[in-house]
Design an enzyme around this catalytic site. Structure first.
Site, PDB file in Angstrom:
ATOM      1  N   SER A  95       0.824  -1.217   0.000  1.00 47.08           N
ATOM      2  CA  SER A  95       0.000   0.000   0.000  1.00 47.08           C
ATOM      3  C   SER A  95       0.853   1.260   0.000  1.00 47.08           C
ATOM      4  O   SER A  95       0.325   2.370   0.079  1.00 47.08           O
ATOM      5  CB  SER A  95      -0.885   0.023   1.254  1.00 47.08           C
ATOM      6  OG  SER A  95      -1.721  -1.095   1.296  1.00 47.08           O
ATOM      7  N   HIS A 158       1.670  -4.670   9.694  1.00 42.90           N
ATOM      8  CA  HIS A 158       0.643  -4.949   8.688  1.00 42.90           C
ATOM      9  C   HIS A 158      -0.659  -5.402   9.359  1.00 42.90           C
ATOM     10  O   HIS A 158      -1.631  -5.723   8.677  1.00 42.90           O
ATOM     11  CB  HIS A 158       1.106  -6.050   7.726  1.00 42.90           C
ATOM     12  CG  HIS A 158       2.119  -5.575   6.714  1.00 42.90           C
ATOM     13  ND1 HIS A 158       2.046  -4.351   6.093  1.00 42.90           N
ATOM     14  CD2 HIS A 158       3.227  -6.176   6.205  1.00 42.90           C
ATOM     15  CE1 HIS A 158       3.057  -4.214   5.255  1.00 42.90           C
ATOM     16  NE2 HIS A 158       3.789  -5.296   5.305  1.00 42.90           N
ATOM     17  N   ARG A 313       9.006  -0.710  -7.795  1.00 44.55           N
ATOM     18  CA  ARG A 313       8.612  -1.135  -9.146  1.00 44.55           C
ATOM     19  C   ARG A 313       8.159   0.095  -9.912  1.00 44.55           C
ATOM     20  O   ARG A 313       8.946   0.972 -10.200  1.00 44.55           O
ATOM     21  CB  ARG A 313       7.537  -2.233  -9.053  1.00 44.55           C
ATOM     22  CG  ARG A 313       7.367  -3.045 -10.319  1.00 44.55           C
ATOM     23  CD  ARG A 313       6.282  -4.104 -10.168  1.00 44.55           C
ATOM     24  NE  ARG A 313       4.974  -3.536  -9.896  1.00 44.55           N
ATOM     25  CZ  ARG A 313       4.049  -3.239 -10.817  1.00 44.55           C
ATOM     26  NH1 ARG A 313       4.301  -3.477 -12.081  1.00 44.55           N
ATOM     27  NH2 ARG A 313       2.884  -2.718 -10.477  1.00 44.55           N
TER      28      ARG A 313
HETATM   29  P1  PAP Z   1       5.469  -3.701   1.673  1.00 43.69           P
HETATM   30  O1  PAP Z   1       4.113  -3.464   2.267  1.00 43.69           O
HETATM   31  O2  PAP Z   1       5.744  -5.142   1.417  1.00 43.69           O
HETATM   32  O3  PAP Z   1       6.554  -3.035   2.434  1.00 43.69           O
HETATM   33  P2  PAP Z   1       5.083  -1.570  -0.184  1.00 43.69           P
HETATM   34  O4  PAP Z   1       6.237  -0.683  -0.031  1.00 43.69           O
HETATM   35  O5  PAP Z   1       3.820  -1.165   0.466  1.00 43.69           O
HETATM   36  O6  PAP Z   1       5.456  -3.048   0.229  1.00 43.69           O
HETATM   37  O7  PAP Z   1       4.722  -1.775  -1.703  1.00 43.69           O
HETATM   38  C1  PAP Z   1       5.576  -1.590  -2.762  1.00 43.69           C
HETATM   39  C2  PAP Z   1       4.864  -0.663  -3.709  1.00 43.69           C
HETATM   40  O8  PAP Z   1       5.169   0.683  -3.345  1.00 43.69           O
HETATM   41  C3  PAP Z   1       5.335  -0.854  -5.124  1.00 43.69           C
HETATM   42  O9  PAP Z   1       4.224  -0.505  -5.948  1.00 43.69           O
HETATM   43  P3  PAP Z   1       4.044  -1.057  -7.448  1.00 43.69           P
HETATM   44  O10 PAP Z   1       4.307  -2.515  -7.428  1.00 43.69           O
HETATM   45  O11 PAP Z   1       2.638  -0.736  -7.835  1.00 43.69           O
HETATM   46  O12 PAP Z   1       5.029  -0.307  -8.266  1.00 43.69           O
HETATM   47  C4  PAP Z   1       6.448   0.165  -5.208  1.00 43.69           C
HETATM   48  O13 PAP Z   1       6.795   0.535  -6.529  1.00 43.69           O
HETATM   49  C5  PAP Z   1       5.840   1.319  -4.431  1.00 43.69           C
HETATM   50  N1  PAP Z   1       6.886   2.216  -3.910  1.00 43.69           N
HETATM   51  C6  PAP Z   1       7.989   1.873  -3.210  1.00 43.69           C
HETATM   52  N2  PAP Z   1       8.710   2.946  -2.921  1.00 43.69           N
HETATM   53  C7  PAP Z   1       8.055   4.006  -3.448  1.00 43.69           C
HETATM   54  C8  PAP Z   1       8.331   5.403  -3.505  1.00 43.69           C
HETATM   55  N3  PAP Z   1       9.423   5.914  -2.973  1.00 43.69           N
HETATM   56  N4  PAP Z   1       7.434   6.186  -4.132  1.00 43.69           N
HETATM   57  C9  PAP Z   1       6.319   5.676  -4.688  1.00 43.69           C
HETATM   58  N5  PAP Z   1       6.008   4.372  -4.671  1.00 43.69           N
HETATM   59  C10 PAP Z   1       6.870   3.541  -4.064  1.00 43.69           C
END
Ligand code: PAP
Length: 347
Positions: A95, A158, A313
Site C-alpha cells: 500500500s 501490517h 517497481r
Molecule cells: P510492503 O508493504 O511489502 O513493504 P510496499 O512498499 O507497500 O510493500 O509496496 C511496494 C509498492 O510501493 C510498489 O508498488 P508497485 O508494485 O505498484 O510499483 C512500489 O513501486 C511502491 N513504492 C515503493 N517505494 C516508493 C516510492 N518511494 N514512491 C512511490 N512508490 C513507491
C-alpha cells in the site's frame, strides 16, 4: 496504562528515531520460536494458497507461521513506551509501506540527519532496515530487539488495529499511528508482481484477485482492516493519521508537512525557506531510493528472503488497467463500495 519500560533509552532531544539496523544487531540475535499461544486464539479456519497456509486470528487471515507471534504481540509482548510515545506505521502490504517508512523516518530524523546529507541512513540502508516490521520480529522471536531501540521508536505493522496490543488499539497509550491505504486493484497487482519477483509459490493474478474479493488475503478482509483505522482516525485525528497512497503521489510535500505536524515536529519558517520539505521528498522518491546501491543489491530476510529492489517497481496509480479488464476492476470496486458503505471512506 502503558508502562515505562525502555524509556531510559529515550530521546536525544529533538533528534528523532535511530535507524533500526544502526541501533541493534539483528544477525547476532538468533531467531527462536515465539511463545506458545492458546489454541482458542486461532480458529480452526484455514485457507491454503499454493502451499502457503493462512489461519484466522480474531477474524483476520495471517500466515500460519506468523500467528503465534501476532498473538504474543497483542497479548502484551509489544509494550508501548509512555514518556516518549512510539510512532507506528500501519498498512496492508503493498500500500506504500516502504515509501511511508522513508518519508516518516526522514521527517522525524531530519535534525540528526538533514535530508541532503551524503551519509543519511536512507543512502546506506533500505527503509525496512530503518523502520522495523514488528509483526515479523514477533514471528521469528526477535521482538526483544524492539526494547533496545531508543525513543522515539518508529515501527511498522501490517496488522489491523484490533490485533495490536489493547492499549495501542484503545488509545490509552501514547502511541501515534500513521495508516496508509491504496486502491486495492493496484495493491493486488503489486502483490502479484512482488511474489513473482521473489520466487514465492506461483500464484496467478486471478488467485490474488479472488483472495482480495473474498476477504482471505493476508491481513484481510481488507475492508475491515481499512475501516478499523479509518474509524479510529475519525474518532481521534491526533492519534491516527489516515493517508491514501494516491494522495501522497499527488502531493508528496503536503504529506510530509502533515506527517511532521502529526508527530509534533512541524516545519519552522527557516526550514520551509531552506526547502527541507522538497529535500525529503527527493530523498524518498522512487527514483532516488531505487538508485541506492543498498536497494539494488541487498536482501531482506523476513522468514523468506526478499530482494531490496523488489520493493521498488512502478510506483504509480492505475497500473491495474494493464493487468485486468474493466469488468474485473468494477467488480472489486463494487464489493468495496458495499463494504465501506456509510463509513465515509472512499478508495
Ligand atoms: P510492503 O508493504 O511489502 O513493504 P510496499 O512498499 O507497500 O510493500 O509496496 C511496494 C509498492 O510501493 C510498489 O508498488 P508497485 O508494485 O505498484 O510499483 C512500489 O513501486 C511502491 N513504492 C515503493 N517505494 C516508493 C516510492 N518511494 N514512491 C512511490 N512508490 C513507491
Amino acid at each position: 496504562m502503558a508502562n515505562t519500560e525502555g524509556d531510559h533509552l529515550a530521546a536525544r532531544d529533538g533528534e528523532g528515531p535511530v535507524a533500526f539496523k544502526d541501533a541493534v544487531d539483528v544477525e547476532a540475535t538468533p531467531a527462536r520460536p515465539p511463545t506458545a499461544h492458546t489454541a482458542a486464539a486461532v480458529s480452526a479456519a484455514r485457507v491454503t494458497l499454493q502451499g502457503q497456509q493462512l489461519v484466522r486470528v480474531n477474524g483476520y487471515w495471517v500466515f500460519d507461521s506468523w500467528a503465534q507471534g501476532v498473538i504474543a504481540m497483542r497479548r502484551g509482548g509489544l509494550v508501548p513506551r509512555a514518556t516518549v510515545g512510539d510512532v507506528l506505521l500501519a498498512s496492508l502490504p503493498k500500500s506504500g509501506t516502504t515509501w511511508l517508512k522513508a518519508l516518516a523516518f526522514a521527517t522525524m530524523a531530519r535534525r540528526a540527519w538533514p535530508p541532503a546529507s551524503p551519509d543519511h541512513p536512507l543512502r546506506r540502508l533500505n527503509p525496512h532496515d530503518c523502520v522495523p516490521l514488528v509483526d515479523s520480529l514477533f514471528a521469528v522471536g526477535r521482538d526483544k530487539l524492539l526494547d533496545e531501540l531508543p525513543s522515539p521508536r518508529l515501527m511498522s505493522t501490517h496488522m489491523p488495529l484490533s490485533l495490536l496490543p489493547a492499549t495501542v488499539a484503545d488509545g490509552s497509550s501514547n502511541t501515534k499511528i500513521i495508516y496508509i491505504c491504496r486502491d486495492q486493484k493496484d495493491r493486488l497487482v503489486s502483490v502479484w508482481h512482488f511474489r513473482k519477483r521473489n520466487d514465492l509459490p506461483d500464484l496467478s493474478l486471478q488467485e490474488v484477485y479472488e483472495s482480495v474479493c473474498n476477504g482471505t488475503c493476508f491481513a484481510g478482509p481488507v475492508w475491515d482492516h481499512m475501516l478499523e483505522y479509518w474509524r479510529a482516525s475519525n474518532a481521534d485525528p491526533g492519534r491516527v493519521l489516515f493517508l491514501k497512497y494516491e494522495e501522497v503521489l499527488q502531493h508528496p510535500g503536503n504529506t510530509v508537512r502533515k506527517l511532521a505536524h502529526f508527530v509534533g515536529q512541524p516545519f519552522s519558517n527557516t526550514e520551509e525557506e531552506a526547502d527541507v520539505v522538497a529535500e525529503i521528498v527527493k530523498l524518498c522518491s522512487l527514483e532516488n531510493l531505487r538508485s541506492q546501491k543498498v536497494n539494488k543489491e541487498g536482501i531482506r530476510d523476513v522468514i523468506i528472503k526478499f530482494s531490496h529492489d523488489s520493493y521498488f517497481r512502478k510506483g504509480m496509480a492505475g497500473d491495474w488497467r494493464n493487468h485486468m479488464t474493466p469488468e474485473l476492476g468494477e467488480h472489486l470496486d463494487s464489493i468495496l463500495c458495499d463494504k465501506l458503505d456509510g463509513s465515509g471512506l472512499t478508495i
